[in-house]
Design a protein around this motif. Structure first.
Motif, mmCIF file in Angstrom:
data_model
loop_
_atom_site.group_PDB
_atom_site.id
_atom_site.type_symbol
_atom_site.label_atom_id
_atom_site.label_comp_id
_atom_site.label_asym_id
_atom_site.label_seq_id
_atom_site.Cartn_x
_atom_site.Cartn_y
_atom_site.Cartn_z
ATOM 1 N N THR A 198 63.543 -38.089 17.241
ATOM 2 C CA THR A 198 62.782 -36.907 17.633
ATOM 3 C C THR A 198 61.289 -37.188 17.636
ATOM 4 O OG1 THR A 198 64.485 -35.461 16.738
ATOM 5 C CG2 THR A 198 62.314 -34.494 17.084
ATOM 6 N N GLU A 199 60.826 -37.938 16.612
ATOM 7 C CA GLU A 199 59.401 -38.244 16.538
ATOM 8 C C GLU A 199 58.945 -39.068 17.733
ATOM 9 O OE1 GLU A 199 61.584 -38.583 14.132
ATOM 10 O OE2 GLU A 199 60.896 -37.099 12.660
ATOM 11 N N TRP A 250 58.580 -37.043 20.911
ATOM 12 C CA TRP A 250 57.421 -36.164 20.910
ATOM 13 C C TRP A 250 56.118 -36.921 20.672
ATOM 14 C CZ3 TRP A 250 57.402 -31.088 22.291
ATOM 15 C CH2 TRP A 250 58.669 -30.532 22.552
ATOM 16 N N GLY A 254 63.561 -33.980 24.382
ATOM 17 C CA GLY A 254 62.138 -34.239 24.447
ATOM 18 C C GLY A 254 61.377 -33.136 25.155
ATOM 19 N N PRO A 255 60.056 -33.245 25.201
ATOM 20 C CA PRO A 255 59.219 -32.183 25.781
ATOM 21 C C PRO A 255 59.472 -31.937 27.262
ATOM 22 C CG PRO A 255 57.918 -34.150 25.297
ATOM 23 C CD PRO A 255 59.243 -34.349 24.652
#
Length: 234
Positions: free
Chosen positions: A2-3, A6, A119-120
């Motif tokens: 996740t990091e 992003w 993701g974004p």
């Protein structure tokens, strides 16, 4: 993972500034996947193409799973900016834009399935789809289900109409149509309904995307108009 999606790369230890960035690594992976398919992507192959050492990649991304996740979100990019309009028109445009993305990068049909961190860019696509339904009178759950149904249709048609890199049969659409016509010309008695349907289908080839999309939107319009007393898609 996740990091990474992003934009939060692992903290860098002491040493010289890295020669590459995560975005550059993902771009190299995308180029390989576009040309040869997702199976051709590996940490070693990406390193060779950049070119850097394989160990240099691991300073940015733990492995192929995480790399593919970053590649997928980067390849999807942000949805195109579109002017506002009635919900039906907005969803139709959104669906066609999504289809274009899948056919531009066919391997996304493989990499964007299952339970996984989002993701974004992928969330931005969902946001734009939901924005098209704003004010249509649907509950949050109905809006999300509407997006799911449309996305599933788009993915299915893209899957059927796309030749995946590295898995080509060597046949064009014209080749397939010609082969089917030749078979049916000698097997008409065995497949009479198929022959009859194809005899009146001129001009409708590859129209499954639009046909199915309109039927989904018809159903949504019935739901929305029944609830609001008007056909708010127009």
């Amino acid at each position: 993972m996740t990091e990474l999606l992003w934009g939060k790369e692992p903290a860098r230890t002491r040493g010289p500034k890295p020669a590459i960035t995560l975005a550059e690594i993902a771009a190299a992976g995308i180029a390989i996947a576009d040309a040869e398919g997702l199976d051709a992507v590996s940490m070693q192959r990406v390193a060779d193409d950049l070119p850097v050492t394989k160990m240099a990649l691991y300073r940015h991304v733990p492995g192929k799973t995480e790399l593919v996740a970053v590649m997928s979100d980067q390849a999807m990019s942000s949805p195109p900016e579109r002017p506002g309009g009635p919900w039906r028109e907005a969803l139709q445009t959104w669906a066609l834009d999504l289809y274009d993305g899948f056919t531009r990068h066919p391997w996304l049909l493989q990499s964007t399935i299952g339970r996984r961190p989002l993701g974004p860019n992928e969330l931005a696509w969902m946001e734009r789809g939901l924005a098209g339904l704003a004010g249509a009178g649907l509950t949050g759950g109905e809006q999300l289900d509407s997006i799911l149904v449309i996305t599933s249709h788009v993915r299915n048609i893209a899957q059927q109409s796309t030749t995946f890199p590295g898995r080509s049969t060597g046949l064009t659409e014209e080749d397939l149509q010609r082969s089917l016509s030749e078979i049916l010309s000698t097997e008409a008695a065995r497949f009479p309904r198929l022959v009859a349907a194809m005899s009146t289908s001129a001009g409708s080839e590859n129209q499954g995307l639009e046909f199915g999309l309109q039927r989904i939107l018809d159903g949504l319009e019935l739901l929305i108009s029944g609830r609001t007393g008007s056909t708010s898609g127009h």
